[in-house]
Write a protein that holds these residues in place. Structure first.
Motif, short mmCIF file in Angstrom:
data_model
loop_
_atom_site.label_atom_id
_atom_site.label_comp_id
_atom_site.label_asym_id
_atom_site.label_seq_id
_atom_site.Cartn_x
_atom_site.Cartn_y
_atom_site.Cartn_z
N LYS A 25 0.80 -1.22 0.00
CA LYS A 25 0.00 0.00 0.00
C LYS A 25 0.84 1.28 0.00
O LYS A 25 0.30 2.37 -0.05
CB LYS A 25 -0.96 -0.01 1.19
N PHE A 77 -9.34 -7.50 -0.64
CA PHE A 77 -9.78 -6.17 -1.09
C PHE A 77 -8.61 -5.44 -1.76
O PHE A 77 -8.76 -4.85 -2.84
CB PHE A 77 -10.28 -5.31 0.07
N ASP A 78 -7.45 -5.45 -1.11
CA ASP A 78 -6.27 -4.77 -1.65
C ASP A 78 -5.83 -5.41 -2.96
O ASP A 78 -5.43 -4.71 -3.90
CB ASP A 78 -5.12 -4.80 -0.64
N GLU A 81 -8.12 -4.38 -5.79
CA GLU A 81 -7.81 -2.99 -6.16
C GLU A 81 -6.53 -2.92 -6.99
O GLU A 81 -6.48 -2.22 -8.01
CB GLU A 81 -7.67 -2.16 -4.89
N ALA A 84 -7.20 -4.39 -10.44
CA ALA A 84 -8.01 -3.46 -11.23
C ALA A 84 -7.14 -2.32 -11.76
O ALA A 84 -7.26 -1.93 -12.93
CB ALA A 84 -9.17 -2.93 -10.40
N ALA A 85 -6.26 -1.80 -10.92
CA ALA A 85 -5.37 -0.71 -11.33
C ALA A 85 -4.43 -1.16 -12.44
O ALA A 85 -4.04 -0.35 -13.29
CB ALA A 85 -4.57 -0.20 -10.13
N ILE A 93 -11.03 -9.97 -11.20
CA ILE A 93 -11.36 -9.03 -10.13
C ILE A 93 -12.62 -9.48 -9.40
O ILE A 93 -12.70 -9.44 -8.17
CB ILE A 93 -11.50 -7.61 -10.68
N ARG A 97 -12.95 -10.46 -5.45
CA ARG A 97 -13.97 -9.81 -4.60
C ARG A 97 -14.90 -10.84 -3.98
O ARG A 97 -15.34 -10.68 -2.85
CB ARG A 97 -14.74 -8.78 -5.41
N GLN A 127 -18.01 -1.59 -1.20
CA GLN A 127 -17.39 -2.03 -2.45
C GLN A 127 -18.40 -2.77 -3.32
O GLN A 127 -18.43 -2.58 -4.53
CB GLN A 127 -16.17 -2.89 -2.17
#
Length: 143
Positions: A25, A77-78, A81, A84-85, A93, A97, A127
């Motif tokens: 992160k 969750f991380d 994300e 997805a990025a 994804i 999830r 989310q």
């Protein structure tokens, strides 16, 4: 760390996973953590937590299922994300999830009043609502 510690300590596995999540992160530009490294670290975190849950039996004084499940949900969750990025396929994804949702549900079943679990539960709801809103919007635009 010696294999004997890695393979017998829920606490060690959990804290290793938390450290991986924290590194993943960090600001990419400031700390030079690439997207690939973030995804590798998050997959390592998921693997460590799952190992602790499935291969290391709980004993009094060790890391609880509740803490492990809550951290697992957050790691998923991380990971979702980060994927997805990076532009991962929507199916990947969605599967990540789904795994986050499952871990959240399991943690909630363990203790629905734990403040960390409630926070993760709410994050999961938010989310899910965002994903549903995006799906409805894209569906409406196609028609």
């Amino acid at each position: 760390m010696p294999k004997s510690l890695r393979d017998t300590s829920r606490l060690f596995r959990h804290h290793t996973a938390v450290s991986c999540r924290r590194i993943a992160k960090l600001d990419s530009k400031l700390y030079e953590v690439t997207d690939d490294e973030k995804i590798r670290l998050l997959n390592d975190a998921v693997r460590d937590i799952n190992y602790a849950l499935t291969h290391i039996e709980y004993s009094p004084g060790s890391e609880s299922n509740l803490n492990l499940l809550n951290s697992l949900a957050n790691a998923y969750f991380d990971l979702a994300e980060a994927e997805a990025a990076r532009g991962a396929k929507p199916e990947l994804i969605a599967e990540i999830r789904r795994l986050a949702n499952d871990a959240t549900r399991r943690a909630y079943e363990e203790n629905p009043t734990n403040s960390f679990v409630v926070e993760t539960y709410v994050k999961n709801l938010l989310q899910s609502a965002r994903v549903l809103r995006r799906w409805r919007l894209s569906s409406a635009l196609r028609h």
